[in-house]
Design a protein around this motif. Structure first.
Motif, PDB file in Angstrom:
ATOM      1  N   GLY A  56      -3.873   5.457  13.387  1.00  0.00           N
ATOM      2  CA  GLY A  56      -2.459   5.213  13.145  1.00  0.00           C
ATOM      3  C   GLY A  56      -2.179   3.797  12.693  1.00  0.00           C
ATOM      4  O   GLY A  56      -1.433   3.573  11.725  1.00  0.00           O
ATOM      5  N   VAL A  57      -2.773   2.826  13.367  1.00  0.00           N
ATOM      6  CA  VAL A  57      -2.560   1.428  12.999  1.00  0.00           C
ATOM      7  C   VAL A  57      -3.137   1.137  11.617  1.00  0.00           C
ATOM      8  O   VAL A  57      -2.487   0.514  10.769  1.00  0.00           O
ATOM      9  N   GLY A  58      -4.360   1.596  11.372  1.00  0.00           N
ATOM     10  CA  GLY A  58      -4.997   1.337  10.082  1.00  0.00           C
ATOM     11  C   GLY A  58      -4.219   1.915   8.915  1.00  0.00           C
ATOM     12  O   GLY A  58      -3.994   1.245   7.897  1.00  0.00           O
ATOM     13  N   MET A  59      -3.785   3.153   9.051  1.00  0.00           N
ATOM     14  CA  MET A  59      -3.067   3.809   7.957  1.00  0.00           C
ATOM     15  C   MET A  59      -1.670   3.221   7.778  1.00  0.00           C
ATOM     16  O   MET A  59      -1.169   3.125   6.655  1.00  0.00           O
ATOM     17  N   THR A  60      -1.043   2.809   8.869  1.00  0.00           N
ATOM     18  CA  THR A  60       0.271   2.184   8.765  1.00  0.00           C
ATOM     19  C   THR A  60       0.175   0.808   8.125  1.00  0.00           C
ATOM     20  O   THR A  60       1.020   0.442   7.290  1.00  0.00           O
ATOM     21  N   VAL A  61      -0.852   0.042   8.493  1.00  0.00           N
ATOM     22  CA  VAL A  61      -1.074  -1.262   7.854  1.00  0.00           C
ATOM     23  C   VAL A  61      -1.293  -1.083   6.355  1.00  0.00           C
ATOM     24  O   VAL A  61      -0.770  -1.854   5.536  1.00  0.00           O
ATOM     25  N   PHE A  62      -2.034  -0.045   5.984  1.00  0.00           N
ATOM     26  CA  PHE A  62      -2.252   0.240   4.566  1.00  0.00           C
ATOM     27  C   PHE A  62      -0.929   0.495   3.845  1.00  0.00           C
ATOM     28  O   PHE A  62      -0.690  -0.010   2.741  1.00  0.00           O
ATOM     29  N   LEU A  63      -0.047   1.289   4.452  1.00  0.00           N
ATOM     30  CA  LEU A  63       1.246   1.584   3.834  1.00  0.00           C
ATOM     31  C   LEU A  63       2.083   0.320   3.674  1.00  0.00           C
ATOM     32  O   LEU A  63       2.713   0.104   2.627  1.00  0.00           O
ATOM     33  N   ILE A  64       2.070  -0.528   4.703  1.00  0.00           N
ATOM     34  CA  ILE A  64       2.856  -1.768   4.645  1.00  0.00           C
ATOM     35  C   ILE A  64       2.323  -2.691   3.556  1.00  0.00           C
ATOM     36  O   ILE A  64       3.098  -3.273   2.776  1.00  0.00           O
ATOM     37  N   ILE A  65       1.003  -2.832   3.491  1.00  0.00           N
ATOM     38  CA  ILE A  65       0.403  -3.683   2.454  1.00  0.00           C
ATOM     39  C   ILE A  65       0.737  -3.153   1.065  1.00  0.00           C
ATOM     40  O   ILE A  65       1.088  -3.911   0.154  1.00  0.00           O
ATOM     41  N   SER A  66       0.630  -1.832   0.881  1.00  0.00           N
ATOM     42  CA  SER A  66       0.911  -1.237  -0.426  1.00  0.00           C
ATOM     43  C   SER A  66       2.371  -1.451  -0.822  1.00  0.00           C
ATOM     44  O   SER A  66       2.689  -1.592  -2.007  1.00  0.00           O
ATOM     45  N   TRP A  67       3.260  -1.468   0.157  1.00  0.00           N
ATOM     46  CA  TRP A  67       4.683  -1.683  -0.124  1.00  0.00           C
ATOM     47  C   TRP A  67       4.964  -3.141  -0.488  1.00  0.00           C
ATOM     48  O   TRP A  67       5.685  -3.434  -1.445  1.00  0.00           O
ATOM     49  N   LEU A  68       4.383  -4.066   0.275  1.00  0.00           N
ATOM     50  CA  LEU A  68       4.651  -5.484   0.050  1.00  0.00           C
ATOM     51  C   LEU A  68       3.785  -6.087  -1.052  1.00  0.00           C
ATOM     52  O   LEU A  68       4.172  -7.086  -1.668  1.00  0.00           O
ATOM     53  N   TYR A  69       2.615  -5.497  -1.272  1.00  0.00           N
ATOM     54  CA  TYR A  69       1.645  -6.070  -2.209  1.00  0.00           C
ATOM     55  C   TYR A  69       1.136  -4.952  -3.131  1.00  0.00           C
ATOM     56  O   TYR A  69       0.031  -4.463  -2.964  1.00  0.00           O
ATOM     57  N   PRO A  70       1.958  -4.515  -4.086  1.00  0.00           N
ATOM     58  CA  PRO A  70       1.527  -3.443  -5.000  1.00  0.00           C
ATOM     59  C   PRO A  70       0.216  -3.823  -5.686  1.00  0.00           C
ATOM     60  O   PRO A  70       0.111  -4.895  -6.286  1.00  0.00           O
ATOM     61  N   ASN A  71      -0.774  -2.973  -5.593  1.00  0.00           N
ATOM     62  CA  ASN A  71      -2.098  -3.327  -6.096  1.00  0.00           C
ATOM     63  C   ASN A  71      -2.726  -2.181  -6.870  1.00  0.00           C
ATOM     64  O   ASN A  71      -2.335  -1.020  -6.723  1.00  0.00           O
ATOM     65  N   MET A  72      -3.714  -2.533  -7.664  1.00  0.00           N
ATOM     66  CA  MET A  72      -4.394  -1.529  -8.480  1.00  0.00           C
ATOM     67  C   MET A  72      -5.767  -2.038  -8.893  1.00  0.00           C
ATOM     68  O   MET A  72      -6.100  -3.209  -8.695  1.00  0.00           O
ATOM     69  N   GLN A  73      -6.567  -1.154  -9.433  1.00  0.00           N
ATOM     70  CA  GLN A  73      -7.863  -1.531 -10.013  1.00  0.00           C
ATOM     71  C   GLN A  73      -7.990  -0.912 -11.397  1.00  0.00           C
ATOM     72  O   GLN A  73      -7.333   0.096 -11.707  1.00  0.00           O
ATOM     73  N   GLN A  74      -8.842  -1.517 -12.223  1.00  0.00           N
ATOM     74  CA  GLN A  74      -9.092  -1.024 -13.582  1.00  0.00           C
ATOM     75  C   GLN A  74     -10.588  -0.818 -13.793  1.00  0.00           C
ATOM     76  O   GLN A  74     -11.182  -1.301 -14.757  1.00  0.00           O
ATOM     77  N   LEU A  75     -11.195  -0.098 -12.877  1.00  0.00           N
ATOM     78  CA  LEU A  75     -12.642   0.091 -12.892  1.00  0.00           C
ATOM     79  C   LEU A  75     -13.054   1.451 -13.468  1.00  0.00           C
ATOM     80  O   LEU A  75     -14.219   1.632 -13.832  1.00  0.00           O
ATOM     81  N   ARG A  76     -12.138   2.371 -13.562  1.00  0.00           N
ATOM     82  CA  ARG A  76     -12.500   3.737 -13.923  1.00  0.00           C
ATOM     83  C   ARG A  76     -12.991   3.853 -15.368  1.00  0.00           C
ATOM     84  O   ARG A  76     -12.345   3.336 -16.282  1.00  0.00           O
ATOM     85  N   PRO A  77     -14.099   4.567 -15.573  1.00  0.00           N
ATOM     86  CA  PRO A  77     -14.538   4.845 -16.948  1.00  0.00           C
ATOM     87  C   PRO A  77     -13.652   5.921 -17.563  1.00  0.00           C
ATOM     88  O   PRO A  77     -12.976   6.680 -16.854  1.00  0.00           O
ATOM     89  N   VAL A  78     -13.654   6.011 -18.868  1.00  0.00           N
ATOM     90  CA  VAL A  78     -12.900   7.053 -19.560  1.00  0.00           C
ATOM     91  C   VAL A  78     -13.701   8.344 -19.499  1.00  0.00           C
ATOM     92  O   VAL A  78     -14.845   8.410 -19.954  1.00  0.00           O
ATOM     93  N   LEU A  79     -13.128   9.391 -18.947  1.00  0.00           N
ATOM     94  CA  LEU A  79     -13.812  10.668 -18.785  1.00  0.00           C
ATOM     95  C   LEU A  79     -13.006  11.762 -19.479  1.00  0.00           C
ATOM     96  O   LEU A  79     -11.782  11.796 -19.389  1.00  0.00           O
ATOM     97  N   ASP A  80     -13.732  12.658 -20.139  1.00  0.00           N
ATOM     98  CA  ASP A  80     -13.057  13.786 -20.782  1.00  0.00           C
ATOM     99  C   ASP A  80     -13.389  15.113 -20.113  1.00  0.00           C
ATOM    100  O   ASP A  80     -12.914  16.172 -20.527  1.00  0.00           O
ATOM    101  N   GLY A  81     -14.222  15.059 -19.064  1.00  0.00           N
ATOM    102  CA  GLY A  81     -14.544  16.270 -18.338  1.00  0.00           C
ATOM    103  C   GLY A  81     -15.572  17.160 -18.997  1.00  0.00           C
ATOM    104  O   GLY A  81     -15.844  18.262 -18.507  1.00  0.00           O
TER     105      GLY A  81
END
Length: 236
Positions: free
Chosen positions: A90-115
């Motif tokens: 509960g604490v870990g997942m709630t901390v994650f939600l709070i961080i995501s709200w206050l500190y919008p974050n992302m990554q650009q690591l994904r390769p281009v996939l066509d399946g």
């Protein structure tokens, strides 16, 4: 312990209630209109290879977490161990939600996939299609996997079940690796999830809070006794 008392002390209703809260909150985070995200990246992320076969442990995570939570909620009669796991998750997942709200974050690591580059790559492409590359810090896949693994290892009922412990450890390691090999998370997400788990372990699994609660209780009791003694002296 009777079954009625068993379920009453565990307050199992908390699990579905929090699950709904978390899913609704996460959906809102994913859908909100954000123009600027903080990019999470390290040079080591570029060295880690893309291995689509790791989609297997990544997807097993969902059943793994559900199975362990169900065991501690319905079958393990140690109420303390149940609450340690629930508090950690509960604490870990709630901390994650709070961080995501206050500190919008992302990554650009994904390769281009066509399946079209194989079965496993196709599964990863489907994963990318339903799961955005935002709100990744810290990795909940990593955090929850470590949390349930620790719970299994410290469960008194399972102390002699080496096969279960070994299986959980191996699966947890594979899940942690999968987050990086599938380019779902940066190394930063993984490390911070581990650190957050360590903090939760100190708080809930080492009697850290319990010891301080007992000290506070003893302090307040002594204060009341001193106050009562002073009142008696004044009356005399």
């Amino acid at each position: 312990m009777s079954m009625l008392r068993f379920f009453k002390e565990k307050h199992i209703w908390i699990i579905p209630v929090y699950t709904v809260f978390y899913l609704v909150s996460f959906y809102w985070l994913e859908q909100r209109d954000i123009n600027q995200f903080h990019l999470i990246h390290t040079p080591l992320d570029d060295v880690i290879p893309f291995l689509p076969i790791f989609i297997i442990p990544y997807l097993l995570w969902f059943g793994y977490i559900a199975a362990v939570v169900a065991y501690f909620a319905l079958f393990n009669k140690n109420v303390k161990e149940y609450w340690q796991l629930m508090a950690t998750l509960g604490v870990g997942m709630t901390v994650f939600l709070i961080i995501s709200w206050l500190y919008p974050n992302m990554q650009q690591l994904r390769p281009v996939l066509d399946g079209t580059n194989g079965f496993w790559t196709g599964l990863v492409a489907n994963l990318y299609a339903v799961d955005t590359n935002t709100n990744i810090f810290p990795s909940i896949h990593v955090f929850n996997s470590i949390a349930v693994c620790i719970a299994i290892f410290e469960c008194k009922t399972l102390k002699n079940h080496k096969g279960i412990k070994t299986g959980c450890f191996v699966l947890s390691v594979l899940i942690v690796l999968s987050t990086m090999f599938l380019k779902q998370h940066s190394l930063v997400d993984v490390i911070c999830a581990m650190l957050l788990n360590g903090l939760c372990y100190i708080l809930f699994n080492t009697s850290f809070l319990l010891k301080r609660y007992m000290r506070l209780k003893e302090y307040l009791q002594n204060r009341r006794e001193v106050q009562a003694s002073d009142d008696i002296k004044r009356m005399l």
